[in-house]
Design a protein around this motif. Structure first.
Motif, PDB file in Angstrom:
ATOM      1  N   PRO B 201       8.079 -20.287   7.488  1.00 35.80           N
ATOM      2  CA  PRO B 201       9.009 -19.777   6.516  1.00 35.80           C
ATOM      3  C   PRO B 201       8.199 -18.354   5.942  1.00 35.80           C
ATOM      4  CG  PRO B 201       8.102 -21.859   5.975  1.00 35.80           C
ATOM      5  CD  PRO B 201       7.611 -21.680   7.281  1.00 35.80           C
ATOM      6  N   ALA B 202       8.905 -17.373   5.417  1.00 35.40           N
ATOM      7  CA  ALA B 202       8.614 -16.234   5.220  1.00 35.40           C
ATOM      8  C   ALA B 202       9.368 -15.473   3.777  1.00 35.40           C
ATOM      9  CB  ALA B 202       8.458 -15.350   6.232  1.00 35.40           C
ATOM     10  N   ASN B 203       8.808 -14.727   3.171  1.00 34.80           N
ATOM     11  CA  ASN B 203       9.487 -13.947   2.142  1.00 34.80           C
ATOM     12  C   ASN B 203       9.655 -12.729   2.733  1.00 34.80           C
ATOM     13  OD1 ASN B 203       9.545 -15.905  -0.198  1.00 34.80           O
ATOM     14  ND2 ASN B 203       7.230 -15.196  -0.512  1.00 34.80           N
ATOM     15  N   LEU B 204      11.140 -12.444   2.551  1.00 37.16           N
ATOM     16  CA  LEU B 204      11.301 -11.023   3.091  1.00 37.16           C
ATOM     17  C   LEU B 204      11.952  -9.965   1.689  1.00 37.16           C
ATOM     18  CD1 LEU B 204      13.848 -11.837   6.041  1.00 37.16           C
ATOM     19  CD2 LEU B 204      11.366 -11.205   6.147  1.00 37.16           C
ATOM     20  N   ASN B 205      11.442  -8.844   1.984  1.00 38.49           N
ATOM     21  CA  ASN B 205      11.861  -7.613   1.095  1.00 38.49           C
ATOM     22  C   ASN B 205      11.498  -8.255  -0.225  1.00 38.49           C
ATOM     23  OD1 ASN B 205      13.124  -5.772   2.956  1.00 38.49           O
ATOM     24  ND2 ASN B 205      14.325  -7.881   3.058  1.00 38.49           N
ATOM     25  N   THR B 206      10.481  -8.688  -0.551  1.00 41.22           N
ATOM     26  CA  THR B 206       9.875  -9.198  -2.140  1.00 41.22           C
ATOM     27  C   THR B 206       9.482  -7.895  -3.009  1.00 41.22           C
ATOM     28  OG1 THR B 206       7.554  -9.080  -1.143  1.00 41.22           O
ATOM     29  CG2 THR B 206       8.834 -11.243  -1.228  1.00 41.22           C
ATOM     30  N   VAL B 207       9.128  -8.066  -3.939  1.00 40.59           N
ATOM     31  CA  VAL B 207       8.763  -6.883  -5.220  1.00 40.59           C
ATOM     32  C   VAL B 207       7.669  -6.207  -4.455  1.00 40.59           C
ATOM     33  CG1 VAL B 207       7.914  -6.416  -7.280  1.00 40.59           C
ATOM     34  CG2 VAL B 207       9.505  -8.263  -6.935  1.00 40.59           C
ATOM     35  N   THR B 208       8.067  -4.732  -4.484  1.00 46.92           N
ATOM     36  CA  THR B 208       6.895  -3.827  -3.978  1.00 46.92           C
ATOM     37  C   THR B 208       6.542  -3.155  -5.480  1.00 46.92           C
ATOM     38  OG1 THR B 208       8.523  -2.304  -3.537  1.00 46.92           O
ATOM     39  CG2 THR B 208       7.727  -3.184  -1.813  1.00 46.92           C
ATOM     40  N   LEU B 209       5.295  -2.718  -5.347  1.00 44.08           N
ATOM     41  CA  LEU B 209       4.987  -2.003  -6.554  1.00 44.08           C
ATOM     42  C   LEU B 209       4.834  -0.340  -6.581  1.00 44.08           C
ATOM     43  CD1 LEU B 209       1.618  -4.044  -7.280  1.00 44.08           C
ATOM     44  CD2 LEU B 209       3.975  -4.166  -8.482  1.00 44.08           C
ATOM     45  N   PRO B 210       4.762   0.309  -7.291  1.00 42.65           N
ATOM     46  CA  PRO B 210       4.930   2.015  -7.344  1.00 42.65           C
ATOM     47  C   PRO B 210       3.724   2.233  -6.220  1.00 42.65           C
ATOM     48  CG  PRO B 210       5.179   1.269  -9.797  1.00 42.65           C
ATOM     49  CD  PRO B 210       4.754   0.019  -8.945  1.00 42.65           C
ATOM     50  N   ASP B 211       2.732   1.713  -6.170  1.00 44.94           N
ATOM     51  CA  ASP B 211       1.596   2.309  -5.083  1.00 44.94           C
ATOM     52  C   ASP B 211       1.547   1.133  -4.030  1.00 44.94           C
ATOM     53  OD1 ASP B 211      -0.139   3.781  -4.113  1.00 44.94           O
ATOM     54  OD2 ASP B 211      -1.571   3.801  -5.870  1.00 44.94           O
ATOM     55  N   VAL B 212       0.698   1.585  -3.096  1.00 44.26           N
ATOM     56  CA  VAL B 212       0.590   0.647  -1.927  1.00 44.26           C
ATOM     57  C   VAL B 212      -0.687  -0.176  -2.594  1.00 44.26           C
ATOM     58  CG1 VAL B 212       0.858   2.459  -0.314  1.00 44.26           C
ATOM     59  CG2 VAL B 212      -1.246   2.310  -1.178  1.00 44.26           C
ATOM     60  N   ARG B 213      -0.607  -1.443  -1.581  1.00 49.62           N
ATOM     61  CA  ARG B 213      -1.407  -2.394  -1.993  1.00 49.62           C
ATOM     62  C   ARG B 213      -1.924  -3.321  -0.759  1.00 49.62           C
ATOM     63  NH1 ARG B 213       1.811  -7.398  -5.033  1.00 49.62           N
ATOM     64  NH2 ARG B 213       3.598  -7.166  -3.817  1.00 49.62           N
ATOM     65  N   SER B 214      -3.031  -4.075  -0.879  1.00 50.55           N
ATOM     66  CA  SER B 214      -3.433  -4.914   0.034  1.00 50.55           C
ATOM     67  C   SER B 214      -2.641  -6.077   0.303  1.00 50.55           C
ATOM     68  CB  SER B 214      -4.810  -5.358   0.032  1.00 50.55           C
ATOM     69  OG  SER B 214      -5.585  -4.224  -0.351  1.00 50.55           O
ATOM     70  N   ASP B 215      -2.290  -6.505   1.621  1.00 44.06           N
ATOM     71  CA  ASP B 215      -1.529  -7.634   1.634  1.00 44.06           C
ATOM     72  C   ASP B 215      -2.667  -8.785   1.891  1.00 44.06           C
ATOM     73  OD1 ASP B 215      -2.867  -7.672   4.324  1.00 44.06           O
ATOM     74  OD2 ASP B 215      -1.340  -7.057   5.411  1.00 44.06           O
ATOM     75  N   ILE B 216      -2.099  -9.992   2.223  1.00 47.94           N
ATOM     76  CA  ILE B 216      -3.029 -11.174   2.102  1.00 47.94           C
ATOM     77  C   ILE B 216      -4.239 -11.149   3.064  1.00 47.94           C
ATOM     78  CG2 ILE B 216      -1.309 -12.803   1.200  1.00 47.94           C
ATOM     79  CD1 ILE B 216      -0.775 -13.724   3.985  1.00 47.94           C
ATOM     80  N   HIS B 217      -4.041 -10.226   4.214  1.00 48.53           N
ATOM     81  CA  HIS B 217      -5.197 -10.253   5.198  1.00 48.53           C
ATOM     82  C   HIS B 217      -6.143  -9.070   4.766  1.00 48.53           C
ATOM     83  CE1 HIS B 217      -2.796 -12.634   7.788  1.00 48.53           C
ATOM     84  NE2 HIS B 217      -1.779 -11.980   7.667  1.00 48.53           N
ATOM     85  N   GLY B 218      -5.786  -8.448   3.713  1.00 42.09           N
ATOM     86  CA  GLY B 218      -6.726  -7.420   3.136  1.00 42.09           C
ATOM     87  C   GLY B 218      -6.392  -5.974   3.866  1.00 42.09           C
ATOM     88  N   ASN B 219      -5.271  -6.157   4.598  1.00 37.65           N
ATOM     89  CA  ASN B 219      -4.935  -4.396   5.013  1.00 37.65           C
ATOM     90  C   ASN B 219      -3.942  -3.854   4.259  1.00 37.65           C
ATOM     91  OD1 ASN B 219      -6.315  -5.389   7.630  1.00 37.65           O
ATOM     92  ND2 ASN B 219      -4.250  -6.356   8.184  1.00 37.65           N
ATOM     93  N   GLN B 220      -4.095  -2.550   4.230  1.00 36.62           N
ATOM     94  CA  GLN B 220      -3.316  -1.945   3.188  1.00 36.62           C
ATOM     95  C   GLN B 220      -1.585  -1.935   3.683  1.00 36.62           C
ATOM     96  OE1 GLN B 220      -4.265   2.095   2.020  1.00 36.62           O
ATOM     97  NE2 GLN B 220      -2.411   2.682   2.384  1.00 36.62           N
ATOM     98  N   HIS B 222       2.550  -1.424   2.991  1.00 38.22           N
ATOM     99  CA  HIS B 222       3.343   0.010   2.617  1.00 38.22           C
ATOM    100  C   HIS B 222       3.979  -0.497   1.198  1.00 38.22           C
ATOM    101  CE1 HIS B 222       3.569   0.978   7.189  1.00 38.22           C
ATOM    102  NE2 HIS B 222       2.696   1.896   6.539  1.00 38.22           N
ATOM    103  N   GLY B 223       4.037   0.662   0.380  1.00 41.11           N
ATOM    104  CA  GLY B 223       4.618   0.420  -0.743  1.00 41.11           C
ATOM    105  C   GLY B 223       6.212   0.708  -0.501  1.00 41.11           C
ATOM    106  N   TYR B 224       7.028   0.637  -1.867  1.00 39.89           N
ATOM    107  CA  TYR B 224       8.510   1.099  -1.759  1.00 39.89           C
ATOM    108  C   TYR B 224       8.624   2.454  -1.143  1.00 39.89           C
ATOM    109  CZ  TYR B 224      13.050   1.741  -3.440  1.00 39.89           C
ATOM    110  OH  TYR B 224      14.581   1.904  -3.217  1.00 39.89           O
ATOM    111  N   MET B 225       7.709   3.233  -1.762  1.00 39.84           N
ATOM    112  CA  MET B 225       8.127   4.890  -1.148  1.00 39.84           C
ATOM    113  C   MET B 225       7.917   5.146   0.214  1.00 39.84           C
ATOM    114  SD  MET B 225       7.404   8.008  -3.383  1.00 39.84           S
ATOM    115  CE  MET B 225       7.022   9.633  -2.505  1.00 39.84           C
ATOM    116  N   GLU B 226       6.659   4.435   0.893  1.00 47.29           N
ATOM    117  CA  GLU B 226       6.543   4.410   2.289  1.00 47.29           C
ATOM    118  C   GLU B 226       7.739   3.587   3.082  1.00 47.29           C
ATOM    119  OE1 GLU B 226       4.114   3.597   0.054  1.00 47.29           O
ATOM    120  OE2 GLU B 226       3.221   5.176   0.277  1.00 47.29           O
ATOM    121  N   ILE B 227       8.121   2.648   2.693  1.00 50.33           N
ATOM    122  CA  ILE B 227       9.359   2.056   3.206  1.00 50.33           C
ATOM    123  C   ILE B 227      10.435   2.691   3.548  1.00 50.33           C
ATOM    124  CG2 ILE B 227      10.751  -0.146   2.923  1.00 50.33           C
ATOM    125  CD1 ILE B 227       8.102  -1.582   2.005  1.00 50.33           C
ATOM    126  N   ARG B 228      10.643   3.447   2.303  1.00 50.96           N
ATOM    127  CA  ARG B 228      11.923   4.280   2.272  1.00 50.96           C
ATOM    128  C   ARG B 228      11.860   5.595   2.809  1.00 50.96           C
ATOM    129  NH1 ARG B 228      17.007   2.524   0.244  1.00 50.96           N
ATOM    130  NH2 ARG B 228      16.378   0.408  -0.037  1.00 50.96           N
TER     131      ARG B 228
END
Lengths: 187, 401
Positions: B201-220, B222-228
């Motif tokens: 199972p996975a979550n797709l297209n969950t909430v993004t924040l205005p800024d980038v953040r780390s994922d569960i593995h600690g890697n940066q 992309h935020g909403y703006m990068e994805i767009r």
């Protein structure tokens, strides 16, 4: 605007199958020398019984203009009463042709020197074994006789193909009877 | 095989040949015969797909989004208010980067109700992040549907294949239906880069924040703006992908050429009419008759509207004296959307050359108002022969006040 174009306007009533008839003729003429063929139905808000029309354009060349025919070379009328009801002959070219399904004699019609072709397709269709009121296959026989734009064999095949599972032989026979009984006059 | 059929049947055959696996649609005039045909194919087992009947267009696209997320090749079709009812999901499909293909059978938008053709419906979806192709005839409808799946799956952007309601959808003309085996060679089965799987199972297209953040593995991540930003970048580069798709299509099917625009007698043209869909072919007859009168006229069809092929359009229009944009849509309060885009292309493309043509904007055919060859001829002729004041003023054709 293009002189190498033959424009045919079909007039019927909603439910009479004018579009199906025009489609059959489109297929037959395409396979016998008119690579440029378009059939453009004009849709309003009509229901069963209301006057409807469709434009069939034939050319040796590709056709780009899909607007409804304003100045037809040929007008085909599936119900003769339409001639009295609305201005369906509007725009017919001076040396044009009108093909009418009618019980009346050809001399009963006159239109600015146009050729007139008549057959009682309604009656002939019943003689061919079709239910009352099925005239769209039959009128194709009158079309073939009056225009000679394509041959009857090709048309009969196209009719049987279109009406597969819906009395193909009777529909073809109706066209054949109309072909044999079409009377041409006028001008 | 050459057949004579309606534009809706051409589209349905394209979808069948493309082996779409999920079809979800809600009937609306003039699209209805297309989805009816597909349901017939599926019912008769001529087409191996699931037809999912839905209660609305919003659900139709929601089903396609779900099916596409699970890795199925998905198709829907609609018109006018049906398209607008999907609007939220249309944005979603693009943002989620799902290679869905949708036919838009162009129809005017209510209110007041109309069932007849113009381009307001799909034009109003211009900024949703979908690729938009417009077909000018039945051959282009069936071919575009097949190419659309190929392109969508290469760039992971959904594609709208738009064609004129009634004028194309209900008109009969000859076109070639390719063999299934040949289409299979061109369009292999869809292999999604990621597909939903109940076992992982996975979550797709969950909430993004205005800024980038780390994922569960600690890697940066992309935020909403990068994805767009990536959506924009991929849309822009999808023109190159489309060029490759077209080259391969031509190799295999022996037809096609320029997937962006079609120019007709433009090479030495002093005046060029620009249009979209069947109207652009109608204008060819007008250009021919103007040529007979000694006016060097040409026609440019815009076949790909998003991404907008600005450079090639500017190159085609460069050097002509005047451009007349004929449009069946309007950005109310300004001008036709295509006209604004053409001007923008010229601003960039011919800046400083001193050879920028004047651009006139004609609005016509709204809600199916009849477009006569004579009216087109008169308007195009006037564009070429009369001194043009107030070029920014909209010119309406066929208006009866």
């Amino acid at each position: 605007m293009k002189s190498d174009l033959i424009e045919i306007r079909w007039h019927g009533r909603g439910g009479q199958g004018a579009i199906t008839a025009a489609k059959i003729v489109a297929k037959a003429t395409f396979s016998t020398g008119f690579p440029g063929v378009v059939m453009v139905p004009t849709f309003g808000t009509e229901r069963r019984g209301a006057p409807v029309f469709t434009s069939l354009k034939l050319s040796k060349k590709r056709i780009y203009d899909l607007s409804p025919t304003q100045y037809p070379d040929i007008i085909i009328v599936l119900d003769h009463l339409l001639l009295e009801e609305s201005a369906i002959t509007a725009g017919l070219k001076p040396d044009g042709l009108i093909i009418v399904n009618t019980p009346r004699h050809v001399d009963a019609y006159r239109h600015n020197g146009a050729r007139i072709a008549v057959a009682d397709v309604t009656d002939l269709a019943m003689k061919a074994g079709l239910p009352q009121g099925v005239v769209n296959s039959g009128i194709i026989g009158s079309f073939a006789r009056a225009t000679e734009l394509t041959d009857m064999d090709t048309l009969l095949k196209a009719i049987e193909e279109e009406f597969r599972g819906r009395r193909p032989r009777e529909n073809a026979r109706s066209a054949m009877l109309a072909y044999e009984n079409t009377v041409i006059g006028g001008s | 095989m050459q057949i004579i059929e309606s534009g809706n049947v051409a589209a349905a055959l394209g979808v069948k040949l493309s082996r779409a696996q999920v079809v979800a649609a809600y009937p609306i005039t003039p699209q209805t015969p297309l989805t009816e045909k597909l349901s017939e194919f599926i019912e008769a087992e001529d087409m191996e797909a699931q037809y999912i009947p839905v209660e609305s267009e919003h659900s139709a696209l929601a089903v396609c989004i779900a099916a596409s997320s699970a890795g199925a090749r998905s198709f829907t079709a609609t018109s006018a208010n049906g398209l607008l009812y999907m609007h939220e999901q249309i944005h979603w499909a693009a943002g989620a980067r799902l290679p869905i293909v949708m036919c838009v059978v162009n129809r005017g938008v209510g209110a007041p109700w109309t069932v007849w053709n113009d381009h307001q419906d799909s034009m109003s979806q211009r900024d949703t992040g979908w690729i938009q192709m417009y077909a000018n005839d039945h051959q282009q409808i069936i071919d575009s549907v097949i190419k659309a799946f190929c392109l969508a799956e290469e760039v992971m952007v959904p594609v709208m294949v738009c064609y004129d309601g009634y004028l194309l959808s209900h008109t009969y003309m000859p076109f070639d239906v390719p063999e299934t085996a040949v289409v299979d060679r061109f369009l292999p089965p869809y292999k999604p880069p990621y597909a939903l799987d109940p076992h992982t199972p996975a979550n797709l297209n969950t909430v993004t924040l205005p800024d980038v953040r780390s994922d569960i593995h600690g890697n940066q991540a992309h935020g909403y703006m990068e994805i767009r930003h990536f959506l924009q970048e991929d849309m822009r580069s999808s023109t190159q992908a489309l060029a490759r798709v077209e080259t391969r299509f031509k190799e295999i099917f022996g037809r096609g050429g320029n997937p962006f625009i079609e120019s007709y007698r433009c090479d030495d043209a002093e005046f060029i009419a620009v249009g979209i869909g069947s109207l652009s072919y109608h204008l060819r007859d007008v250009a021919d008759s103007l040529r007979d009168e000694g006016i060097r006229a040409g026609v440019l069809s815009v076949n790909l509207y998003r991404p907008f092929p600005a450079a090639i359009i500017a190159k085609t229009l460069r050097g002509c004296r005047g451009v007349a944009v004929f449009e069946k849509a309007l950005s109310y309060g300004y001008q036709g959307p295509l006209c604004a885009d053409i001007k923008s292309a010229l601003y960039q493309g011919i800046d400083g050359s001193g050879r920028r043509p004047f651009v006139l904007n004609y609005i016509l055919g709204l809600g199916g108002r009849e477009i006569t060859t004579r009216d087109l001829h008169d308007a195009f002729r006037q564009s070429c022969t009369e001194v043009q004041d107030n070029v920014d003023e909209l010119r309406w054709i066929g208006l009866k006040l």
